[in-house]
Enzyme design. Sequence first.
Site, short mmCIF file in Angstrom:
data_model
loop_
_atom_site.label_atom_id
_atom_site.label_comp_id
_atom_site.label_asym_id
_atom_site.label_seq_id
_atom_site.Cartn_x
_atom_site.Cartn_y
_atom_site.Cartn_z
N ARG A 173 81.59 82.81 -21.07
CA ARG A 173 82.82 82.77 -20.27
C ARG A 173 82.64 83.05 -18.78
NH1 ARG A 173 85.27 80.33 -23.58
NH2 ARG A 173 86.45 81.15 -25.33
N ARG A 216 66.71 92.46 -19.13
CA ARG A 216 65.63 93.42 -19.32
C ARG A 216 64.29 92.69 -19.38
NH1 ARG A 216 67.94 96.12 -24.61
NH2 ARG A 216 68.45 93.93 -24.91
N LEU A 260 77.33 94.92 -20.20
CA LEU A 260 76.39 95.62 -21.08
C LEU A 260 77.13 96.21 -22.27
CD1 LEU A 260 74.36 97.41 -18.26
CD2 LEU A 260 73.65 95.42 -19.62
N HIS A 274 77.97 101.18 -19.89
CA HIS A 274 78.76 100.79 -18.72
C HIS A 274 78.74 101.87 -17.63
CE1 HIS A 274 81.54 97.88 -21.23
NE2 HIS A 274 80.28 97.48 -21.19
N LYS A 282 85.24 95.70 -20.32
CA LYS A 282 86.05 96.70 -21.01
C LYS A 282 85.28 97.23 -22.20
CE LYS A 282 86.89 94.94 -24.53
NZ LYS A 282 86.09 94.30 -25.63
N ARG A 337 78.44 95.85 -31.67
CA ARG A 337 79.67 96.48 -32.19
C ARG A 337 79.40 97.35 -33.41
NH1 ARG A 337 80.01 92.17 -29.69
NH2 ARG A 337 81.72 91.58 -28.32
N ASP A 353 86.08 98.16 -29.06
CA ASP A 353 85.94 96.71 -28.85
C ASP A 353 87.30 96.01 -28.80
OD1 ASP A 353 84.26 94.38 -28.53
OD2 ASP A 353 85.03 93.77 -30.49
N THR A 407 93.42 86.18 -25.89
CA THR A 407 92.29 85.34 -25.47
C THR A 407 92.63 83.85 -25.56
OG1 THR A 407 91.35 85.42 -27.71
CG2 THR A 407 90.54 87.05 -26.15
#
Length: 330
Positions: free
Chosen positions: A21, A40, A76, A81, A99, A167, A179, A257
């Site tokens: 996105r 990374r 991340l 975060h 978020k 998650r 989440d 969404t």
Amino acid sequence: MTEAEPVRFGVLGCAEIARRRMLPAIAAHPDAELAAVAAREAHRAEETARPYGCRAVGGYEALLADPDVEAVYVPLPNALHADWVAAALDAGKHVLAEKPLTLEAERTAALFATARERGLVLRENVMFLRHRQHARVRELLADGALGELRAFRAEFTVPARPEGDIRHSPALGGGALWDTGVYPVRAALHLLGPGLSVVGAVLRQDPRHGVDTAGSALLRTPDGAGVQLAFGIDHGYRSAYELTGELGRLVLDHAFTPPAGHVPRLRLERPGGVEELPLEPDDQVAGTVGAFAAAVRRGAGHRDRIEEEESLRQAELLGELARYGAPAGA
Ligand SMILES: NC(=O)c1ccc[n+]([C@@H]2O[C@H](COP(=O)([O-])OP(=O)(O)OC[C@H]3O[C@@H](n4cnc5c(N)ncnc54)[C@H](OP(=O)(O)O)[C@@H]3O)[C@@H](O)[C@H]2O)c1
């Protein structure tokens, strides 16, 4: 540097949400430019950067040290975060962070304070706020379409992710609340204001992974309207809210969404009949990138105090709800 120049973004990590996105939206937006992508492992950055022709950087520190990057997008895992947002602010970058911005309200408050002190823009990436359908809902409420509010219900649930997903990791800040709980909590704050308080919650723990996979919460407004929220990461897809007032009910599906081409429909049910109010499609991802870039170009003197306060109150409420998932005696 003129005001018209696009904001040069760097991205920390080749996350799915970035690839699917945000990178396409940043690359396509006239006020933004995708300057660099870091991972990374350098080869992942190279693969991700290639279609955009931007720089690929091995390691997040190297991206933060790049003087050509003005703003950093942080997609991340949740538990990382706070530290990387702090590092990006320390490096003098504006920050758009996924978020939830952090997992502790105190850290959220501290990061906003740091951004303010340094004259930098810091925003939490809650994209649904940029869709005009919610502004229309707020207008209808303010115009008294439902009369006095009695109840709000919101739900955001998504299907299970594959094994190994972030998650499912307690150490990375996984779980349904962090989440998916963000969405109904933020919708309640956005539509009903900051005075919400938590009455109770149920978080269903998944013993296999050690995170919550489903949750329900009951909150109340200062006037006593009930606020029922549901969220989950092991469900059928559902993304909706409804408001019930003394005069009727307002229902919005595809609340959180909707794709850019989706034609939103607000259903207004009142004793005189049911009205379907069609709205214009809107691209909330492009809207997010544009609003952030505009904030950077306006300068930090124009910080969005209301959005900041909503982010902070959201962190406080999520923190309270998280305690319902803690093992007994913790
Ligand atoms: N706003 C929205 O609509 C939306 C939607 C979905 C997700 N999100 C948020 O976006 C964030 C990322 O979600 P996602 O589903 O895109 O995650 P993901 O695909 O698993 O990506 C996470 C990225 O974090 C990096 N990373 C750094 N340390 C890591 C570690 N120890 N373990 C795993 N990954 C690590 C990895 O980047 P490299 O290996 O490439 O460096 C990886 O690509 C989350 O905060 C989530 O809440 C937001």
